[in-house]
Design an enzyme around this catalytic site. Structure first.
Site, PDB file in Angstrom:
ATOM      1  N   ASP A 121      45.827  -6.263  98.762  1.00 48.55           N
ATOM      2  CA  ASP A 121      46.446  -7.174  99.726  1.00 48.55           C
ATOM      3  C   ASP A 121      47.966  -7.251  99.487  1.00 48.55           C
ATOM      4  O   ASP A 121      48.536  -8.340  99.370  1.00 48.55           O
ATOM      5  CB  ASP A 121      45.794  -8.570  99.608  1.00 48.55           C
ATOM      6  CG  ASP A 121      46.310  -9.538 100.665  1.00 48.55           C
ATOM      7  OD1 ASP A 121      46.857  -9.087 101.683  1.00 48.55           O
ATOM      8  OD2 ASP A 121      46.175 -10.757 100.450  1.00 48.55           O
ATOM      9  N   HIS A 164      43.522 -17.305  93.869  1.00 45.83           N
ATOM     10  CA  HIS A 164      42.445 -16.361  93.548  1.00 45.83           C
ATOM     11  C   HIS A 164      42.933 -15.334  92.542  1.00 45.83           C
ATOM     12  O   HIS A 164      44.123 -15.191  92.308  1.00 45.83           O
ATOM     13  CB  HIS A 164      41.996 -15.652  94.820  1.00 45.83           C
ATOM     14  CG  HIS A 164      43.140 -15.231  95.707  1.00 45.83           C
ATOM     15  ND1 HIS A 164      43.508 -15.925  96.829  1.00 45.83           N
ATOM     16  CD2 HIS A 164      44.035 -14.219  95.614  1.00 45.83           C
ATOM     17  CE1 HIS A 164      44.548 -15.356  97.400  1.00 45.83           C
ATOM     18  NE2 HIS A 164      44.904 -14.308  96.682  1.00 45.83           N
ATOM     19  N   GLN A 232      39.332 -10.717  96.550  1.00 46.60           N
ATOM     20  CA  GLN A 232      40.127 -11.829  96.015  1.00 46.60           C
ATOM     21  C   GLN A 232      39.196 -13.018  95.800  1.00 46.60           C
ATOM     22  O   GLN A 232      38.847 -13.722  96.744  1.00 46.60           O
ATOM     23  CB  GLN A 232      41.257 -12.199  96.992  1.00 46.60           C
ATOM     24  CG  GLN A 232      42.351 -11.145  97.075  1.00 46.60           C
ATOM     25  CD  GLN A 232      43.275 -11.332  98.271  1.00 46.60           C
ATOM     26  OE1 GLN A 232      42.809 -11.565  99.391  1.00 46.60           O
ATOM     27  NE2 GLN A 232      44.572 -11.212  98.057  1.00 46.60           N
ATOM     28  N   ARG A 262      57.168 -18.972  93.858  1.00 41.77           N
ATOM     29  CA  ARG A 262      56.592 -19.162  95.198  1.00 41.77           C
ATOM     30  C   ARG A 262      55.090 -19.372  95.029  1.00 41.77           C
ATOM     31  O   ARG A 262      54.373 -18.468  94.626  1.00 41.77           O
ATOM     32  CB  ARG A 262      56.849 -17.937  96.080  1.00 41.77           C
ATOM     33  CG  ARG A 262      56.192 -18.013  97.459  1.00 41.77           C
ATOM     34  CD  ARG A 262      56.376 -16.689  98.167  1.00 41.77           C
ATOM     35  NE  ARG A 262      55.807 -16.622  99.504  1.00 41.77           N
ATOM     36  CZ  ARG A 262      54.534 -16.319  99.776  1.00 41.77           C
ATOM     37  NH1 ARG A 262      53.666 -16.100  98.818  1.00 41.77           N
ATOM     38  NH2 ARG A 262      54.118 -16.239 101.029  1.00 41.77           N
ATOM     39  N   ASP A 264      51.858 -19.285  96.139  1.00 43.98           N
ATOM     40  CA  ASP A 264      51.192 -18.613  97.251  1.00 43.98           C
ATOM     41  C   ASP A 264      49.980 -19.404  97.745  1.00 43.98           C
ATOM     42  O   ASP A 264      49.209 -19.933  96.944  1.00 43.98           O
ATOM     43  CB  ASP A 264      50.749 -17.222  96.764  1.00 43.98           C
ATOM     44  CG  ASP A 264      50.039 -16.439  97.836  1.00 43.98           C
ATOM     45  OD1 ASP A 264      50.657 -16.223  98.885  1.00 43.98           O
ATOM     46  OD2 ASP A 264      48.873 -16.060  97.623  1.00 43.98           O
ATOM     47  N   GLU A 306      54.217 -22.160  99.702  1.00 42.89           N
ATOM     48  CA  GLU A 306      53.920 -21.385 100.907  1.00 42.89           C
ATOM     49  C   GLU A 306      52.869 -22.143 101.713  1.00 42.89           C
ATOM     50  O   GLU A 306      51.679 -22.061 101.435  1.00 42.89           O
ATOM     51  CB  GLU A 306      53.396 -19.982 100.555  1.00 42.89           C
ATOM     52  CG  GLU A 306      53.351 -19.094 101.786  1.00 42.89           C
ATOM     53  CD  GLU A 306      52.072 -18.305 101.980  1.00 42.89           C
ATOM     54  OE1 GLU A 306      51.983 -17.581 102.976  1.00 42.89           O
ATOM     55  OE2 GLU A 306      51.142 -18.423 101.160  1.00 42.89           O
ATOM     56  N   HIS A 373      57.077 -10.795 105.175  1.00 44.31           N
ATOM     57  CA  HIS A 373      56.073  -9.753 104.978  1.00 44.31           C
ATOM     58  C   HIS A 373      54.788 -10.013 105.765  1.00 44.31           C
ATOM     59  O   HIS A 373      53.970  -9.127 105.940  1.00 44.31           O
ATOM     60  CB  HIS A 373      55.740  -9.642 103.491  1.00 44.31           C
ATOM     61  CG  HIS A 373      54.990 -10.840 102.995  1.00 44.31           C
ATOM     62  ND1 HIS A 373      55.564 -12.097 102.932  1.00 44.31           N
ATOM     63  CD2 HIS A 373      53.713 -10.993 102.583  1.00 44.31           C
ATOM     64  CE1 HIS A 373      54.668 -12.951 102.492  1.00 44.31           C
ATOM     65  NE2 HIS A 373      53.533 -12.325 102.266  1.00 44.31           N
ATOM     66  N   ASP A 374      54.591 -11.262 106.198  1.00 44.52           N
ATOM     67  CA  ASP A 374      53.361 -11.608 106.896  1.00 44.52           C
ATOM     68  C   ASP A 374      53.528 -11.491 108.415  1.00 44.52           C
ATOM     69  O   ASP A 374      54.624 -11.297 108.930  1.00 44.52           O
ATOM     70  CB  ASP A 374      52.909 -13.018 106.513  1.00 44.52           C
ATOM     71  CG  ASP A 374      52.102 -13.012 105.212  1.00 44.52           C
ATOM     72  OD1 ASP A 374      51.443 -11.996 104.922  1.00 44.52           O
ATOM     73  OD2 ASP A 374      52.147 -14.024 104.490  1.00 44.52           O
ATOM     74  N   ARG A 498      50.083  -5.596 109.020  1.00 46.22           N
ATOM     75  CA  ARG A 498      51.299  -6.149 108.414  1.00 46.22           C
ATOM     76  C   ARG A 498      52.137  -5.054 107.763  1.00 46.22           C
ATOM     77  O   ARG A 498      53.340  -5.216 107.555  1.00 46.22           O
ATOM     78  CB  ARG A 498      50.940  -7.232 107.382  1.00 46.22           C
ATOM     79  CG  ARG A 498      50.378  -8.499 108.016  1.00 46.22           C
ATOM     80  CD  ARG A 498      49.951  -9.507 106.977  1.00 46.22           C
ATOM     81  NE  ARG A 498      48.891  -8.989 106.114  1.00 46.22           N
ATOM     82  CZ  ARG A 498      48.393  -9.649 105.065  1.00 46.22           C
ATOM     83  NH1 ARG A 498      48.861 -10.838 104.759  1.00 46.22           N
ATOM     84  NH2 ARG A 498      47.428  -9.136 104.329  1.00 46.22           N
TER      85      ARG A 498
HETATM   86  C1  GLC Z   1      49.774 -15.550 101.357  1.00 46.70           C
HETATM   87  C2  GLC Z   1      50.590 -14.278 101.469  1.00 46.70           C
HETATM   88  C3  GLC Z   1      49.791 -13.235 102.192  1.00 46.70           C
HETATM   89  C4  GLC Z   1      48.485 -12.998 101.444  1.00 46.70           C
HETATM   90  C5  GLC Z   1      47.745 -14.320 101.177  1.00 46.70           C
HETATM   91  C6  GLC Z   1      46.629 -14.134 100.191  1.00 46.70           C
HETATM   92  O1  GLC Z   1      49.515 -16.115 102.572  1.00 46.70           O
HETATM   93  O2  GLC Z   1      51.800 -14.537 102.117  1.00 46.70           O
HETATM   94  O3  GLC Z   1      50.512 -12.045 102.323  1.00 46.70           O
HETATM   95  O4  GLC Z   1      47.679 -12.161 102.218  1.00 46.70           O
HETATM   96  O5  GLC Z   1      48.598 -15.304 100.647  1.00 46.70           O
HETATM   97  O6  GLC Z   1      47.100 -14.082  98.894  1.00 46.70           O
END
Ligand code: GLC
Length: 620
Positions: A121, A164, A232, A262, A264, A306, A373-374, A498
């Site tokens: 991922d 995860h 994950q 960050r 996540d 995030e 990136h998303d 993506r």
């Molecule tokens: C966050 C990241 C994304 C990822 C997800 C799972 O949202 O920005 O790219 O797929 O977490 O870790």
């Protein structure tokens, strides 16, 4: 329980005592029998403090004495994949001059810790939180890079993927080896009874690429919770060992010199049957604890949450003035509303969104961005749009059709992401340049279209830079880099669109930034100019008063910033036609900081996709 206090260094001790009661209280609230685990955590905090090298402790002190250091208007971020930009960490080190030329002093390196090939991922499936992905380098390389960045005044941001682990993580492997203790760090079920109940209330993150929230593991004969991809495995934070161990992993990154953590996917970290498993109160307790832990061990380190959700869900992650949680959050709804505006040429929703953000306390620091990136998810204010008779499904279809170039007059070149045929919902991918029409215009050799596309691209950046907070560029955007379609042929990537905007950085095109007459030069020079102006004027500081202004033209967004006698009127034409901003500030002459002309802030004629940054003259 008596804490050993006499032997610890004073600096640590003072910080520790300041937060001890609240930390303990929150910890015990989450973990009824958490006495032993809490004791261990406290002891370890001191060890991580001792581990921290002098230069970082010094940085902590400097930042403690200047707590607003990250709120300055000269901060400029960039996010990038290490391999796409420069192969590996040493490569990035060798390219720091380029980043300085870009004016970047906040560098977000996308996930770079060990993760299995093909099931990662984009690095968000971490197999080892203490090891760098071998192709990218080593922990020592990361540390060296951080040191060099600090010398140059650049802060580094890194993801901390705490929801995860990868199924290749040691804990997961030990589950597979039959160790019950490790199974308790995840969510395991013998049959689908309870997972089935969860599925009734928990929405899906990847409805097409990874449907469902659970994965059947035939070798174990069990289901495991997997909110994101099947590889994950969600961590179970109801187990205090998980929290402790993950905190140590975070502190390890901090001690390597990471300045911004960050967090996540933070809204997802606590799960409870019968809920959406998003934004539960326990999540906030954990983030608050992480904040206090950083204040104790490494107060120079910032937390960036995030939270890709609507404003009501995002803002609580700042915590309160007395009990702050994250230092910074993404301005995600503004970003999505921006692309809605590009597709509709109607600024009313964006204006409303900006009014909401501008109405929030000025202490809140948002990260502003056009692309990351998303994908772009259409989390727009649909209840408000409904007042105009806008239907959510039809509207999303229009946005996606327009931005993927399906609509008849569209210039954009994006691709759909996680298109869900049952709900009619889909998200969107693509680079800023491709979404602005640069890709199509270059491909079709249409000069006028290219001119317009470049202007739109520059206007959007100019509008991002006018917002309060930290502007973060997406690597490649500074040279108008377009989509990369090679992922279509990569078996590990083709299913995840993506990767369309995660292409290799084009150093050959970057060279053209020095050559006048190229689109790379047009964009690079315009961005540099605007960034320098932003960094030099008080009116761009985060404590300025900011409001939108009615331009009496639904295609033109007007933003006014005022600080200490300085006043800026910024205008952005989101339409492909020349228009007039029917404003009348009536308070003297203004200088257009971008075009250089002197004018009144009144009935301003604007070219298609035009931008004005009008600074009131005689500004003190
Ligand atoms: C966050 C990241 C994304 C990822 C997800 C799972 O949202 O920005 O790219 O797929 O977490 O870790």
């Amino acid at each position: 329980m008596e804490e050993k206090t006499q032997t610890r260094e004073q600096e640590f001790e003072t910080r520790f005592q300041k937060y001890y009661d609240e930390l303990k209280w929150l910890y015990y609230e989450l973990y009824e029998n958490g006495e032993q685990a809490f004791k261990e955590l406290c002891e370890k905090l001191y060890e991580w403090y001792l581990e921290r090298k002098d230069s970082l402790k010094e940085l902590d002190r400097t930042r403690e004495s200047d707590p607003g250091w990250y709120k300055r208007n000269d901060l400029l971020g960039m996010m990038m994949y290490v391999d796409a930009f420069a192969e590996n960490l040493t490569g990035v080190m060798n390219k720091l001059d380029y980043l300085e030329e870009c004016g970047v002093n906040y560098l977000h390196l996308m996930p770079l810790l060990a993760s299995p090939k093909g099931r990662n991922d984009g690095g968000y499936a971490v197999a080892d939180f203490r090891t760098v992905q071998p192709e990218l380098g080593t922990m020592e390389d990361l540390e060296k890079l951080a040191d060099e960045c600090h010398k140059r005044g650049i802060s580094i941001c890194l993801d901390f993927v705490m929801n995860h682990t990868s199924e290749d993580h040691e804990w997961a492997k030990r589950v597979r080896a039959g160790e019950k203790e490790y199974q308790d760090r995840y969510f395991f079920f013998d049959n689908f009874d309870i997972p089935g109940q969860y599925e009734q209330t928990v929405p899906q993150v990847f409805p097409t690429t990874a449907p469902g929230n659970f994965t059947w593991l035939p070798d174990l004969g069990k289901f495991v919770m997997t909110t994101f991809y099947p590889y994950q495995w969600d961590l179970d934070y109801r187990n205090p060992v998980v929290l402790n161990e993950m905190v140590y992993n975070m502190l390890n990154l901090a001690d390597k010199g990471i300045d911004i953590i960050r967090i996540d996917a933070v809204p997802y970290i606590w799960k409870q049957l019968g809920t959406s498993c998003r934004n539960l109160p326990q999540v906030h307790s954990i983030v608050r604890m992480m904040r206090m832990i950083c204040e104790i061990v490494c107060p120079g380190v910032l937390l960036l949450g995030e939270v890709v959700m609507e404003p009501e869900k995002v803002v609580p992650y700042f915590g309160s003035v007395e009990k702050p949680e994250c230092h910074m959050l993404y301005n995600v709804t503004t970003m999505a509303s921006t692309w809605h505006t590009v597709a509709t040429r109607d600024v009313r929703l964006l204006r409303r969104q900006m009014d909401i953000v501008n109405g929030l306390p000025k202490e809140y620091v948002f990260l502003n961005y056009l692309r990351c990136h998303d994908d772009i998810g259409w989390g727009l204010d649909y209840p408000w749009l409904r007042n105009f008779g806008i239907d959510e499904v039809a509207h999303k279809r229009y946005l996606n059709d327009f931005l993927t170039g399906q609509y008849h007059d569209s210039f954009a070149r994006g691709e759909l992401y996680n298109s869900d045929p049952t709900s009619g919902d889909a998200r969107l991918c693509g680079t800023t340049a491709s979404l602005c029409g640069i890709e199509k215009a270059v491909y079709e050799h249409t000069r006028d279209a290219l001119f317009r596309a470049v202007r739109l691209d520059i206007m959007l950046h100019g509008y991002m830079l006018v917002q309060s907070g930290i502007p973060v560029l997406y690597s490649g955007d500074e040279i108008g880099q377009v989509n990369d379609y090679t992922y279509h042929e990569d078996p590990d990537k083709w299913a995840d669109s993506r990767y369309l905007h995660r292409g290799k950085f084009r150093w050959d095109l970057a060279e053209l930034r020095k050559k006048p007459g190229t689109l790379q030069n047009d964009i690079f020079a315009a961005l540099s100019r605007m960034e320098k102006i932003r960094a030099s004027l008080e009116v761009f500081q985060g404590n300025s008063d900011v409001r939108t202004v009615d331009t009496w033209d639904d295609s033109i967004l007007g933003i006014v910033r005022e600080n200490n006698g300085q006043k800026l009127v910024a205008l952005f034409n989101f339409s492909e036609y020349d228009r007039t901003a029917w404003i009348d500030e009536g308070d003297g002459m203004y200088t257009d900081l971008l075009g250089g002309s002197e004018m009144e802030a009144r009935g301003v004629k604007m070219p298609a996709y035009g931008i004005f940054w009008l600074l009131r003259k005689d500004a003190g």
